[in-house]
Design a protein around this motif. Structure first.
Motif, PDB file in Angstrom:
ATOM      1  N   GLU A 171     -17.494  29.336 -32.080  1.00  0.00           N
ATOM      2  CA  GLU A 171     -17.877  30.209 -30.962  1.00  0.00           C
ATOM      3  C   GLU A 171     -19.046  29.620 -30.176  1.00  0.00           C
ATOM      4  N   TRP A 196     -23.320  35.412 -31.684  1.00  0.00           N
ATOM      5  CA  TRP A 196     -21.921  35.032 -31.533  1.00  0.00           C
ATOM      6  C   TRP A 196     -21.044  36.275 -31.656  1.00  0.00           C
ATOM      7  N   SER A 209     -17.694  35.965 -32.437  1.00  0.00           N
ATOM      8  CA  SER A 209     -16.844  35.639 -33.569  1.00  0.00           C
ATOM      9  C   SER A 209     -17.265  34.277 -34.104  1.00  0.00           C
ATOM     10  N   ASP A 219     -13.994  30.156 -31.950  1.00  0.00           N
ATOM     11  CA  ASP A 219     -13.696  30.459 -30.554  1.00  0.00           C
ATOM     12  C   ASP A 219     -12.276  31.011 -30.447  1.00  0.00           C
ATOM     13  N   SER A 270     -11.171  33.797 -31.864  1.00  0.00           N
ATOM     14  CA  SER A 270     -10.722  34.604 -33.004  1.00  0.00           C
ATOM     15  C   SER A 270     -11.568  35.867 -33.075  1.00  0.00           C
TER      16      SER A 270
END
Length: 118
Positions: A79, A110, A112, A115, A117
């Motif tokens: 992410e 962040w 997740s 990146d 998900s």
């Protein structure tokens, strides 16, 4: 005299509250992760007892790859960016859990781990 203790609240800054642990992963590979300031802890439950010989973990500036017993369980873009040379991993729970410690390049929260998900 107490110095500047307590000034953080008056200046609008202060430490961020730790993020609660979040579930992630797809299919049979599941992990839990949490972020506290610039540190990210990822916990991956392993199907069978594992030693360091069974693992291959590759940290890069914006990607992460984890192989266990020759099977790739994480491989993709993170992410955010990390300091790859400061990231580490360990085996816990008598080989039943892999723990990854990532160090983000900034303290920005962040959404997740990976990146794109959850």
């Amino acid at each position: 005299m107490g110095g500047m203790g307590g000034m953080e609240g008056m200046m609008g800054g202060g430490p961020k509250q730790p993020m609660d642990e979040v579930d992630g992963g797809q299919g049979s590979t599941k992990w839990k992760w949490e972020m506290n300031d610039d540190e990210i802890l990822v916990r991956i439950a392993l199907a069978k007892p594992t030693t360091k010989k069974d693992l291959k973990v590759t940290f890069a500036h914006k990607t992460l790859k984890v192989e266990v017993h020759g099977e790739t369980i994480i491989d993709g873009k993170l992410e955010g960016a990390v300091h790859a040379d400061e990231c580490t991993w360990c085996i816990a729970e008598k080989g039943a859990e892999l723990q990854l410690m990532l160090v983000a390049t900034s303290g920005n929260r962040w959404v997740s781990l990976m990146d794109g998900s959850d």
